[in-house]
Design a protein around this motif. Structure first.
Motif, PDB file in Angstrom:
ATOM      1  N   GLY A  87      26.101  27.526  41.677  1.00  0.00           N
ATOM      2  CA  GLY A  87      26.592  27.430  41.137  1.00  0.00           C
ATOM      3  C   GLY A  87      26.492  28.366  39.094  1.00  0.00           C
ATOM      4  N   GLY A  88      27.739  27.750  38.770  1.00  0.00           N
ATOM      5  CA  GLY A  88      26.645  28.445  37.090  1.00  0.00           C
ATOM      6  C   GLY A  88      27.086  29.944  37.072  1.00  0.00           C
ATOM      7  N   TYR A  89      27.366  30.607  37.955  1.00  0.00           N
ATOM      8  CA  TYR A  89      27.973  31.510  37.162  1.00  0.00           C
ATOM      9  C   TYR A  89      29.756  31.658  37.218  1.00  0.00           C
ATOM     10  CZ  TYR A  89      23.455  33.671  39.622  1.00  0.00           C
ATOM     11  OH  TYR A  89      22.141  33.841  39.557  1.00  0.00           O
ATOM     12  N   LYS A  90      29.357  32.458  35.952  1.00  0.00           N
ATOM     13  CA  LYS A  90      31.100  32.682  34.955  1.00  0.00           C
ATOM     14  C   LYS A  90      31.389  34.089  35.718  1.00  0.00           C
ATOM     15  CE  LYS A  90      34.214  29.875  32.711  1.00  0.00           C
ATOM     16  NZ  LYS A  90      34.636  31.342  30.500  1.00  0.00           N
ATOM     17  N   LEU A  91      32.691  33.986  36.141  1.00  0.00           N
ATOM     18  CA  LEU A  91      33.287  35.351  36.920  1.00  0.00           C
ATOM     19  C   LEU A  91      34.062  35.790  35.826  1.00  0.00           C
ATOM     20  CD1 LEU A  91      34.385  37.339  38.899  1.00  0.00           C
ATOM     21  CD2 LEU A  91      36.484  35.220  38.841  1.00  0.00           C
ATOM     22  N   ARG A  92      34.266  36.682  35.367  1.00  0.00           N
ATOM     23  CA  ARG A  92      34.041  37.507  34.153  1.00  0.00           C
ATOM     24  C   ARG A  92      35.733  38.146  34.793  1.00  0.00           C
ATOM     25  NH1 ARG A  92      29.608  41.084  32.717  1.00  0.00           N
ATOM     26  NH2 ARG A  92      28.229  39.102  32.531  1.00  0.00           N
ATOM     27  N   VAL A  93      36.585  39.030  34.964  1.00  0.00           N
ATOM     28  CA  VAL A  93      37.387  40.056  35.621  1.00  0.00           C
ATOM     29  C   VAL A  93      37.578  39.489  37.290  1.00  0.00           C
ATOM     30  CG1 VAL A  93      38.885  41.569  34.779  1.00  0.00           C
ATOM     31  CG2 VAL A  93      36.934  41.213  33.518  1.00  0.00           C
ATOM     32  N   ARG A  94      38.682  38.922  37.531  1.00  0.00           N
ATOM     33  CA  ARG A  94      38.761  38.850  38.530  1.00  0.00           C
ATOM     34  C   ARG A  94      40.305  39.580  39.223  1.00  0.00           C
ATOM     35  NH1 ARG A  94      42.935  34.131  40.639  1.00  0.00           N
ATOM     36  NH2 ARG A  94      41.481  32.809  41.478  1.00  0.00           N
ATOM     37  N   PRO A  95      39.735  40.334  40.122  1.00  0.00           N
ATOM     38  CA  PRO A  95      40.653  41.662  40.558  1.00  0.00           C
ATOM     39  C   PRO A  95      41.982  41.793  40.752  1.00  0.00           C
ATOM     40  CG  PRO A  95      38.339  41.457  42.200  1.00  0.00           C
ATOM     41  CD  PRO A  95      38.399  40.684  41.164  1.00  0.00           C
ATOM     42  N   PRO A  96      42.333  42.836  40.130  1.00  0.00           N
ATOM     43  CA  PRO A  96      44.178  42.658  40.266  1.00  0.00           C
ATOM     44  C   PRO A  96      44.671  41.631  41.215  1.00  0.00           C
ATOM     45  CG  PRO A  96      43.853  45.268  40.195  1.00  0.00           C
ATOM     46  CD  PRO A  96      42.134  44.065  40.286  1.00  0.00           C
ATOM     47  N   GLU A  97      44.143  42.336  43.115  1.00  0.00           N
ATOM     48  CA  GLU A  97      44.835  41.687  43.997  1.00  0.00           C
ATOM     49  C   GLU A  97      44.963  40.060  43.514  1.00  0.00           C
ATOM     50  OE1 GLU A  97      42.362  43.921  43.679  1.00  0.00           O
ATOM     51  OE2 GLU A  97      41.109  44.224  45.450  1.00  0.00           O
ATOM     52  N   PHE A  98      43.521  40.284  44.063  1.00  0.00           N
ATOM     53  CA  PHE A  98      43.277  38.324  43.707  1.00  0.00           C
ATOM     54  C   PHE A  98      43.674  38.138  42.366  1.00  0.00           C
ATOM     55  CE2 PHE A  98      40.693  38.998  47.915  1.00  0.00           C
ATOM     56  CZ  PHE A  98      39.398  40.036  47.527  1.00  0.00           C
ATOM     57  N   CYS A  99      44.163  38.506  41.537  1.00  0.00           N
ATOM     58  CA  CYS A  99      45.078  37.570  40.599  1.00  0.00           C
ATOM     59  C   CYS A  99      46.154  37.642  41.009  1.00  0.00           C
ATOM     60  CB  CYS A  99      44.953  38.594  38.875  1.00  0.00           C
ATOM     61  SG  CYS A  99      43.983  38.623  38.013  1.00  0.00           S
ATOM     62  N   ALA A 100      47.084  38.970  41.686  1.00  0.00           N
ATOM     63  CA  ALA A 100      48.199  38.673  41.440  1.00  0.00           C
ATOM     64  C   ALA A 100      48.885  37.054  42.965  1.00  0.00           C
ATOM     65  CB  ALA A 100      48.788  39.641  42.517  1.00  0.00           C
ATOM     66  N   MET A 101      47.846  37.051  43.674  1.00  0.00           N
ATOM     67  CA  MET A 101      48.020  36.118  44.932  1.00  0.00           C
ATOM     68  C   MET A 101      47.682  34.994  44.325  1.00  0.00           C
ATOM     69  SD  MET A 101      44.164  36.608  47.270  1.00  0.00           S
ATOM     70  CE  MET A 101      45.130  38.368  48.762  1.00  0.00           C
ATOM     71  N   GLY A 102      46.363  35.154  43.384  1.00  0.00           N
ATOM     72  CA  GLY A 102      46.272  33.220  42.419  1.00  0.00           C
ATOM     73  C   GLY A 102      48.207  33.068  41.928  1.00  0.00           C
TER      74      GLY A 102
END
Lengths: 484, 435
Positions: free
Chosen positions: A230-245
């Motif tokens: 744990g402890g890692y923070k995601l900076r940018v979610r790739p667009p295809e996964f953004c769309a999923m979310g």
């Protein structure tokens, strides 16, 4: 009532969907007043008097025929359209059926028979038949989630049911649950990765499922994902996964709204039902004060009661088939969001480690450790699995919802069919009597003097009960003479 | 199927696809079929309604509705239909006509007028008398009223009724000239009076009881129907909410999108269809209301009979008393307490001359009394005969009309069911085609 299928379905064999459009034109006929049953002279009166329905109307039965036809086409089509048809396994077949109640001193529960047919070498035998209860399915799902965290695991029917509200042992409830469990298991068995999971194997084949037995055969990815730092923070979610979310969020919201609307409809329908029942009883009590009108009024009361029954059935169906599936998907979406989050975690970890490694390399030329590459592998595996599963999920979701919505629509059609049939039989009842009366008065007015009317004494009804002795053979033909 | 006076009518009614309007026409045709002299000559209908404004009796501006009555000579062979004679009447004039008929023919069950104000409404219907739907339904009701009067064996021959249909201006004076107003007042008094009849006619008692029961049950039915309509409205409208959410959902779908969009659209259409459905149901409610108001007319005939019976009994009682008095006077015995008897006991007998004159007066009174009793008896018998004739006629009509109304209601339900499930089928097909 004679059943006449709409013109479009006359031929056998499958029809492409577009051709099935034709029954619509037949189906739309009843929207305008149907063709008059024309009567020529007195001879064809038999047709007009006895046949209550015009010939061309598609009868209610054809609605179900049409619907089943479409379902069949759809099932066959879906294989063709599924891009993952090739990857679908065709060597593992599972079925869930035969619910049975078990009563013990501690508890009462239902078990289902789980039958397996397979040619896979992973299985010792080609056939299996075991009995499992809901708890066992739940165990399986949890194990799958844990061991295959990069995959989307199909949903189970709801675990908890309010004891006071729903009867857990009623036929309908058990039936609904069983269908959902069957769907779950089939989806797992069809999945190219999940179907090879050893927990599934155990579930399908073991005589006694020892759930405490921690099968240590977690997949490599599973193991490593479990131990994601744990402890890692995601900076940018790739667009295809953004769309999923985003899709999941919106879809979740819409499902929630639909659930609320459905519940509101149930409430309104129940209130309507209460009033409608009372409405029917007033007709019945009115029948008590009438003579000639007694049977017609009782008929109406009966019709209204039938409609009440039909509505009750429909509401029940909504509660049992529609709402559970909606809620299933809402739970499913939750678990999918979790998977997305884990994916984000794995990407965050990789990026974090990579960044740290790059910095160190810049500082003191330490080479990028193998772990970083492992992380990258992990992340890329995760992404690939998720993408593949996402497509599969979309396809299943489409099918589920199409089935759900058309299923609800079909139930609605059945409801209106029932109501229509009730009213139509009432008309037959009302018209038979009316035909008698009409013919009697018409004949009386037309036979003018060529008739002996014998009035039976002691009648209490207001109109004299007339028996007509027809003297002349030169009568104009009346098809209903015998009724007089 | 225009020529429905013939026996072909039987076949028409067997066709379940006739609309409820056509079924209602069957009722009207039935009335025409009865063939009163008036209806053989004339075709009557209330064609239109119009709003007018004018000054009323207290010189204030008011808006009211007038109805156009069209009279045409009945169809003749081969000729083109003649242009109709028309005149305009407002609701209050219909009321005046009806009051006149009530007073003039107290032994007849006078057909009712459509309601003055909208009652038994469910929430959406406007109770406003100027609402176009209300006006339209009232127009139909007024036409029904005229046709019922015109097809009645007794009422159709009434001159004032004929003038109502033909004389726009002079009618009001003609009605007032009949002097029915005086009778109207006494009638109202009699209707509200409390009196007890010693030997009630069982048939009339039974009829009154039936009419009360019918009144109660139809009122109940109308009340509940209004509640049912309200609830059904709610169900349909909530389905409309699906429309929006399906639309929104379709926006995020690629392949199911079109299917969901059209499903949503169909939900909206479904929700909107309730307005027409309930409007059509009002027609059935109107038919029930007519019979609800009929019960008042029936009750009124029964009351009138009671009054006549009572008057007869009173007259008979009075006569009996006088005869008793005469006997006492003649024989000198006092059987009934009378002031005269007591005073003569106390203060001595009266003179033979006084006795003679009193006897003569009593004789006279008795003769008059006998005349009255005879008159009243005849009146009563005539009333009973005429009334019971009409009551039989009414019962037959009621059975026929209500059966037609129920058939019409059932046809409407069937038509609604067909529309809905056909509609749902279309919805399903759209979903399949578009996904």
């Amino acid at each position: 009532m004679s059943i006449s299928a709409p013109r479009g379905l006359a031929s056998s064999g499958q029809k492409p969907i577009t051709e099935i459009l034709h029954p619509l034109s037949a189906a739309e006929e009843p929207l305008s007043p149907g063709p008059d049953v024309t009567v020529s002279g007195g001879r064809d009166k038999e047709v007009g008097l006895t046949n209550g329905t015009p010939v061309e109307t598609p009868s209610p039965a054809s609605a179900s025929v049409l619907f089943n036809r479409l379902q069949l086409d759809d099932d066959l089509d879906s294989d063709g359209r599924d891009p993952y048809a090739d990857t679908e396994t065709h060597d593992l077949f599972v079925t869930v059926d035969d619910p049975k109640k078990h009563v013990s001193t501690m508890e009462t529960y239902i078990t289902y028979r789980v039958s397996t047919k397979t040619t896979r070498i992973e299985f010792d035998l080609p056939d299996y038949s075991v009995r499992r209860r809901y708890q066992d399915f739940d165990w399986l799902r949890t194990k799958l989630e844990d061991s295959q965290p990069t995959h989307l695991i199909p949903p189970l029917p709801e675990k908890f049911v309010m004891k006071g509200v729903v009867d857990r042992f009623s036929e309908e409830f058990v039936e609904t649950r069983m269908k959902a469990l069957d769907k779950f298991l089939k989806r797992v068995a069809d999945h190219p990765v999940l179907s090879f999971n050893p927990h599934l194997n155990a579930f399908l084949s073991a005589k006694d499922l020892n759930k405490r037995q921690g099968l240590a055969l977690l997949s490599k990815v599973g193991e490593s994902v479990k131990n994601v730092a744990g402890g890692y923070k995601l900076r940018v979610r790739p667009p295809e996964f953004c769309a999923m979310g985003e899709y999941l969020d919106t879809f979740n919201q819409k499902l929630g709204t639909i659930d609320r609307i459905a519940q509101r409809i149930l409430k309104e329908q129940s209130e309507y039902l209460t009033e409608l029942r009372e409405y029917g009883t007033v007709y019945a009590s009115w029948a008590g004060s009438e003579e000639e009108l007694q049977r017609p009024l009782e008929g109406v009361a009966g019709c209204v009661t039938t409609c009440c029954g039909a509505l009750e059935d429909m509401s029940e169906n909504m509660g049992q088939d529609f709402l559970p599936v909606l809620r299933e998907y809402i739970l499913y979406i939750e678990s999918m969001k979790n998977v997305l989050r884990k994916r984000d975690q794995s990407q965050a970890e990789y990026e974090g480690r990579l960044e740290a490694a790059v910095l160190r390399k810049q500082e003191d030329r330490t080479p990028i450790p193998a772990e970083v590459e492992k992380c990258q592998d992990k992340m890329e595996c995760f992404n690939a699995d998720l993408k593949a599963d996402w497509e599969r999920w979309q396809s299943n979701k489409r099918q589920d919802f199409k089935q759900l919505l058309t299923g609800m629509a079909d139930k609605n059609v059945t409801h209106y069919e029932k109501c229509q049939a009730a009213w139509e039989s009432l008309i037959t009842l009302l018209q038979d009597k009316q035909t008698e009366d009409k013919t009697r008065t018409s004949v009386m007015s037309l036979l003018e003097g060529r008739v002996f009317i014998q009035i039976f004494p002691g009648q209490t009804s207001s109109t004299p009960n007339a028996s007509l002795f027809l003297s002349s053979s030169r009568q104009r033909g009346f098809a209903r003479e015998d009724k007089i | 199927m225009a020529d429905s006076v013939s026996r072909e009518e039987v076949a028409v009614i067997s066709n379940t696809d006739i609309t409820s309007t056509e079924s209602e026409n069957n009722i009207i045709n039935t009335m025409v079929e009865r063939g009163t002299a008036l209806l053989r000559k004339l075709e009557i209908n209330v064609a239109e309604a119009e709003k007018r404004t004018g000054k009323n009796t207290v010189n204030m501006q008011e808006t009211y509705t007038v109805y156009l009555i069209e009279i045409r000579p009945a169809e003749t062979e081969g000729g083109t239909p003649a242009a109709p004679d028309t005149l305009w009447r407002r609701y209050s004039e219909f009321e005046l006509l009806r009051t006149y008929l009530l007073v003039t023919y107290p032994y007849i069950i006078i057909p009712p007028l459509p309601e003055k104000r909208a009652e038994f409404v469910w929430h959406k219907l406007s109770a406003d008398n100027l609402d176009p739907d209300f006006v339209e339904r009232r127009r139909v009701g007024l036409e029904n009223f005229l046709l019922r009067v015109a097809s009645h064996p007794v009422l159709s021959n009434d001159k004032i009724f004929f003038l109502f249909l033909t004389e726009e201006k002079g009618w009001r004076d003609a009605v007032l000239e009949t002097g029915f107003q005086d009778k109207a007042d006494s009638r109202l008094k009699s209707l509200s009076a409390m009196f007890r009849v010693k030997n009630p006619d069982k048939r009339f008692t039974a009829l009154k009881q039936y009419s009360d029961e019918l009144n109660s049950v139809i009122s109940q039915l109308l009340r509940i129907r209004a509640r049912v309509a309200d609830r059904l409205y709610g169900v349909y409208k909530v389905h409309g909410n699906y429309g929006r959410v399906f639309s929104e959902w379709s926006a995020i779908e690629k392949e199911m999108g079109d299917g969901l969009q059209s499903a949503g659209h169909h939900m909206d259409t479904y929700a909107a269809s309730i307005d027409d459905i309930l409007e059509e149901e009002e027609h059935f409610a109107d038919q029930l209301k007519e019979y609800l108001f009929y019960t008042d007319a029936v009750r009124s005939v029964c009351r009138k009979h009671e009054l006549i019976q009572y008057e007869l009994e009173m007259a008979a009682q009075d006569l009996a008393q006088k005869k008793q008095q005469k006997e006492e006077l003649a024989t000198g015995t006092v059987r009934i307490f009378s002031l005269k008897g007591m005073t003569s006991k106390l203060f001595g007998q009266e003179s033979p001359e006084q006795k003679e004159s009193r006897l003569a007066a009593l004789e006279q009174s008795i003769q008059e009394g006998e005349e009255t009793v005879k008159e009243k008896n005849t009146e009563c018998q005539e009333f009973v005969r005429a009334a019971w004739d009409d009551i039989e006629h009414f019962k037959e009509q009621r059975d026929k009309d209500l059966r037609e109304a129920l058939i019409s209601y059932a046809i409407m339900q069937i038509s609604m069911c067909k529309k809905v499930w056909t509609f749902i089928l279309v919805c399903i097909l759209c979903m399949y085609i578009n996904s």
